[in-house]
Structure formats: C-alpha cells, structure tokens
Design an enzyme around this catalytic site. Structure first.
Site, PDB file in Angstrom:
ATOM      1  N   CYS A  95      -1.405 -10.722 -18.999  1.00  0.00           N
ATOM      2  CA  CYS A  95      -2.316 -11.830 -19.310  1.00  0.00           C
ATOM      3  C   CYS A  95      -3.112 -11.514 -20.585  1.00  0.00           C
ATOM      4  O   CYS A  95      -2.564 -11.578 -21.689  1.00  0.00           O
ATOM      5  CB  CYS A  95      -3.236 -12.103 -18.121  1.00  0.00           C
ATOM      6  SG  CYS A  95      -4.084 -13.680 -18.221  1.00  0.00           S
ATOM      7  N   HIS A 185       0.132 -11.953 -13.448  1.00  0.00           N
ATOM      8  CA  HIS A 185      -0.572 -10.784 -12.924  1.00  0.00           C
ATOM      9  C   HIS A 185       0.218 -10.082 -11.828  1.00  0.00           C
ATOM     10  O   HIS A 185      -0.031 -10.309 -10.651  1.00  0.00           O
ATOM     11  CB  HIS A 185      -1.937 -11.205 -12.368  1.00  0.00           C
ATOM     12  CG  HIS A 185      -2.886 -11.651 -13.424  1.00  0.00           C
ATOM     13  ND1 HIS A 185      -3.599 -10.773 -14.197  1.00  0.00           N
ATOM     14  CD2 HIS A 185      -3.220 -12.885 -13.855  1.00  0.00           C
ATOM     15  CE1 HIS A 185      -4.348 -11.435 -15.065  1.00  0.00           C
ATOM     16  NE2 HIS A 185      -4.137 -12.727 -14.880  1.00  0.00           N
ATOM     17  N   GLU A 187      -0.163  -7.282 -10.775  1.00  0.00           N
ATOM     18  CA  GLU A 187      -1.066  -6.416  -9.998  1.00  0.00           C
ATOM     19  C   GLU A 187      -1.749  -7.190  -8.870  1.00  0.00           C
ATOM     20  O   GLU A 187      -2.372  -6.580  -8.001  1.00  0.00           O
ATOM     21  CB  GLU A 187      -2.109  -5.770 -10.922  1.00  0.00           C
ATOM     22  CG  GLU A 187      -3.263  -6.656 -11.364  1.00  0.00           C
ATOM     23  CD  GLU A 187      -2.928  -7.635 -12.497  1.00  0.00           C
ATOM     24  OE1 GLU A 187      -1.732  -7.815 -12.794  1.00  0.00           O
ATOM     25  OE2 GLU A 187      -3.856  -8.238 -13.054  1.00  0.00           O
TER      26      GLU A 187
END
Lengths: 221, 307
Positions: A95, A185, A187
């Site tokens: 991002c 994302h 994560e």
C-alpha cells in the site's frame, strides 16, 4: 476466514532471516507478527542508527505515505535504505510502501525511493467508503485474499516489471528484480502465501523454485 | 474499471453496510497507528498539518479551546468547510458529530468523510443513546474513559477508540488517567479465571464476547489512541509509553506560538517515543505552548458527557 492458508514448511521458511520493518508510522506491528510467525527475526527501523543495523530483507508497511516519506528523510534513513534497495536487498512494499517504491506518483505527493519503474495513483479508489476486500490470483496462486484500504493502483508498469495480480484489469501487484510491490495488505488477511513469496525472493536455490513455478503458471497480465 | 468490481459495489455511500465494512474500517485505524491526528479549522491549517506529517486531520469549525471559551451549543461543522479541507489534503479527513446525533452522522457519511468522531467535545444531542454505528458504512471513533465505555462503544459499532482526556485544556492529566484506567482494567480481565468472565461482563455492562476477547488477547478489539490535553512532544511520548497506539492533538498545535514546528516535533516524538535524547532535541525552541487550564479551573468537564 478462520483458517490460515499455508504452504508446506511455512512455519520455518523465514528461519534465520532478519527482516527490517520501517516503523515510523502505520501498520508495522502487523507485519512483524506475521514474519515472526514465519520464523523470521524482525527489527524496527525508527531512526538512522536502526537503518545501519544488519538485516536481510526490508518491509515498507501500510500507513500514510506522506508521513513515511517525510520521516524517512528527517530521521536520516532515506539514503541508507535506498542504498540497500539499489544493492538488491529484497524489499516488500504494501500500500503506502508501494508508493514509496514507485518511480512516479501520478497525482501528487512527495516521491519516495523511486526504485520500482511503475507509475502509481494514490487513493485510486477514493476515500474510505471505497475501501474493499477481494480475492484474486497472485503470481499463479489462486484465490489470494486482498484487503484494499484507501489503496493506490499501478497505472503504468515499465519495462522488465512483472505484473503479478490484477483486479478488474487494474494492476495491484508487481515485481521488479528483488522488489515486490502490492497495493493491498497481505499482513491483514489470514493467508501467508504472499509473505512467503516475498521470503522466497532472492534467496537460495530451493526458494527460487517457487518463483520459477509461479512464472510457469502465471496466466494473468 | 474499478467501480465494476463486485466488492466495490457493496461500499457505495448510503448503501447498507456489510459485515466486511467493520473489518475494513478497523483496518483503516490500523494504518493510522504510530501517527498524529491533528485538529484543523481551515484548508490552510490542514495543509500545514499534512506537511508537518499528520497521518489524518480532524476538520472542525472551532478547536476545543475556542469551543470552551465561546460556550453555547456546539454542533457538527459546515459541510462546505469540511469539503474545503478534503480538497486541500490527500490524507484521511475526519469530522465530529454530536453524541447520539445520527443525522449529523448521516450528513458526514454523505460527504464521504473518512472517519466520524462521535464526540463529547460537541454538545450531546442525546443524553441516553449513542449512535447505532453498525448502521453506517463509514467508520467511527469514540472516546472512552475506561474499559466498560470502550467496549460499549465498540459493541455499538465503533472501529477505533480514543481516551476522552479533557479537550481544549492543554492539561494531559485526564488522558493519562483514562489510559491508566484502561490498562489496569485490561490487566485485570486478563488475570481472571474463565469462569469469572461472566460476572466481569456484568460489572462492566458489556457483552460477554468482548470481555472474552480482552481476556484472550490482552488488548481492545480495535486500535486505541490518546486524545485530550496533549500539548508537547513529551506529552505525546508519555501517552505512547503508556500504551496509546497514536495521538490526537487538538488545540495544542494551532493554539501555540509556532504551529508548524510544534506539529513536526510531535510527529517525530510519536515515531521515536522511547528515545529521550531525541525528544529532548525536539522540545527545544518550540516557542510558546498553548496556555492551558488546569482541570480544577474549568466549569464543564466534557469527558463526563456520554457513558
């Protein structure tokens, strides 16, 4: 999704590797938790002395790119990290991190490292109401969950850039040498495959096999 | 076309929120972590804040110190003013609505605000009910003085929590009190036996599942920022060392002598909140801090609004 999707031997694929996570602002803790679960050791990069420490891989997390770029410069980390990326250290930008790597930022905002030959558009989906979740193919992997938060898009990919994922035709993941840039994302979603792909970049022969097979089955782009 | 994506269709304004919205809205708060959210009243101030490294701005007509000085009823800002600020910066823009005033919240959603602060700084519109925030697609941040308040707001749909502090005073004592209270209560819940969690949920007046989450994870289910009375880099670092994941600065910046310099110093202090040497350097020659009022000197305790 309750079950974490893992490939074989996932828990150890980061074993022995130290990941430097840019920790001036944003979702850096989320990255640390995930990479530690994959067996890596993580160090937080908050100031110049951190950037001088030894680490094997660099992660540029989500957050506000304007803040991160400003603090990179003012805290004396821009030059040392740029040198590492230029020298071929594997780097993952998610991002805001993708914006930091991009050579051109279409709609304003300060430039970051500029080492990834792509043009990106910030906030390409608009404000928070435009944030969304999707599932798409990534470098030959099927159904990779992707969370987009006020996300950027790659609007132009230069020569030598591999397009790894698209959403509705728009480019959301690219690779150039040892640089991996994704607009979403990894994560945040309970699926380690994108992070594992990063850990397999620029590594040993066995790790390169992942990318060879990924290239063989890549039908997107 | 991005707009043709199925996931995108579920998130156009005014449409019913889906379950996925709350995940996306909590995720935006995660992206703000480690950052400073600054109160601004004009596009010019918003640009100063963005250049100084704010991770978001809070658009409001008057900063809390002036609201306090002016007295009277304080309401949602003029949407035209909010739009002016949205046009001036690329970072997320937040705005406040009154506690319980769900139509002000609808208006803010209609102008596509990035985050709504259902705030005790404005005059409450409802002295019993908070807004049902699950009915909205845009995210909400709410103030809380303790764990019970925080979990009640999260149950109502808040995707981010902040301490209430005492806005507009430049006095950090309440923010510290609220953060310590929250930490102490979380610590207590973690230490309880599983069969004691039901009674704890009753005592806190919150749903059992939330107490269970806090017990298992040792934290709130959403991001928790500090707010209220933060005026110096050391104040900001204090709140971070006490466990805040980021900081709101209201009157502290634009009520001070050199807003741009102070704003930058606070941003860097939050990024390196454990480095006393750096905070010392950042605290030099900042000019005059906002004057401030001690909490004993004020008539209206805004933190008492909404429970």
């Amino acid at each position: 999704m309750n079950q974490t999707v893992r490939t074989d031997g996932a828990a150890s694929c980061g074993q022995g590797q130290t990941v430097g996570v840019l920790a001036v602002q944003g979702a850096f803790v989320e990255h640390e938790r995930r990479f530690e679960r994959l067996g890596c050791r993580c160090i937080e990069l908050r100031q110049a002395s951190d950037a001088a420490k030894p680490f094997d891989r660099l992660v540029l997390p989500g957050g506000e790119s304007t803040v991160q770029i400003k603090l990179l410069h003012e805290l004396g980390m821009f030059e040392p990290l740029l040198e590492r990326i230029a020298a071929g250290m594997p780097v993952l930008g998610t991002c805001a991190g993708l914006i930091l790597l991009a050579a051109r930022v279409g709609n304003g905002g300060a430039g970051g490292f500029g080492t990834l030959p792509v043009a990106v558009r910030r906030n390409a989906y608009g404000r928070q109401l435009g944030s969304f979740h999707a599932s798409a193919a990534f470098a030959g992997l099927e159904h990779v969950p992707m969370t987009f938060i006020r996300a950027p898009l790659v609007v132009e990919a230069g020569e030598g850039v591999d397009v790894l994922a698209r959403i509705d035709g728009s480019i959301v993941a690219v690779r150039y040498g040892n640089q991996l840039g994704v607009a979403f994302h990894p994560e945040l979603d309970d699926d380690d495959r994108v992070l594992e792909a990063f850990l397999a970049m620029g590594g040993a022969e066995s790790a390169r096999a992942f990318w060879k097979s990924a290239e063989a089955v890549r039908s997107i782009g | 076309m991005p707009n043709s994506h199925p996931a995108f269709k579920t998130v156009v304004p005014n449409e019913q929120p889906t379950e996925g919205r709350s995940v996306l809205n909590r995720a935006l708060a995660q992206m703000l972590k480690g950052g400073v959210i600054m109160d601004v009243t004009t596009p010019e101030q918003a640009r100063i804040a963005e250049e100084a490294g704010a991770c978001a701005v809070m658009a409001l007509e008057r900063i809390p110190a002036d609201i306090r000085a002016a007295g009277g009823v304080s309401r949602m800002s003029d949407p035209a003013m909010i739009k002016g600020i949205q046009a001036a910066v690329s970072i997320p823009v937040m705005a406040k609505c009154r506690i319980g005033h769900f139509v002000e919240a609808q208006v803010l959603q209609a102008v596509e605000i990035d985050y709504i602060d259902e705030s005790e700084v404005l005059s409450p519109a409802d002295d019993t009910y908070h807004i049902d925030k699950t009915a909205f697609a845009v995210p909400f941040v709410c103030g809380a003085r303790d764990l019970g308040e925080a979990l009640r707001r999260i149950a109502e749909g808040a995707s981010m929590i902040r301490t209430k502090g005492e806005p507009g005073t430049g006095d950090v004592v309440q923010a510290v009190r609220h953060m310590r209270m929250m930490n102490a209560q979380i610590g207590k819940v973690v230490s309880l036996r599983e069969d004691e969690l039901f009674e704890e949920a009753k005592q806190l007046q919150v749903p059992y599942d939330f107490v269970r989450f806090v017990h298992d994870e040792g934290r709130l289910p959403v991001v928790n920022f500090a707010a209220g009375g933060v005026a110096t880099p050391a104040d900001a670092a204090l709140m971070m060392q006490l466990g805040a994941e980021g900081v709101f600065v209201g009157s502290g910046i634009f009520k001070s002598g050199d807003p741009a310099k102070r704003a930058q110093a606070i941003v860097k202090a939050v990024a390196n909140f454990e480095d006393a040497g750096m905070i010392a350097a950042l605290s030099e020659d900042l000019g005059e801090a906002m004057v401030g009022i001690n909490e004993q000197e004020i008539d209206i305790l805004m933190a008492e609004r909404g429970r």
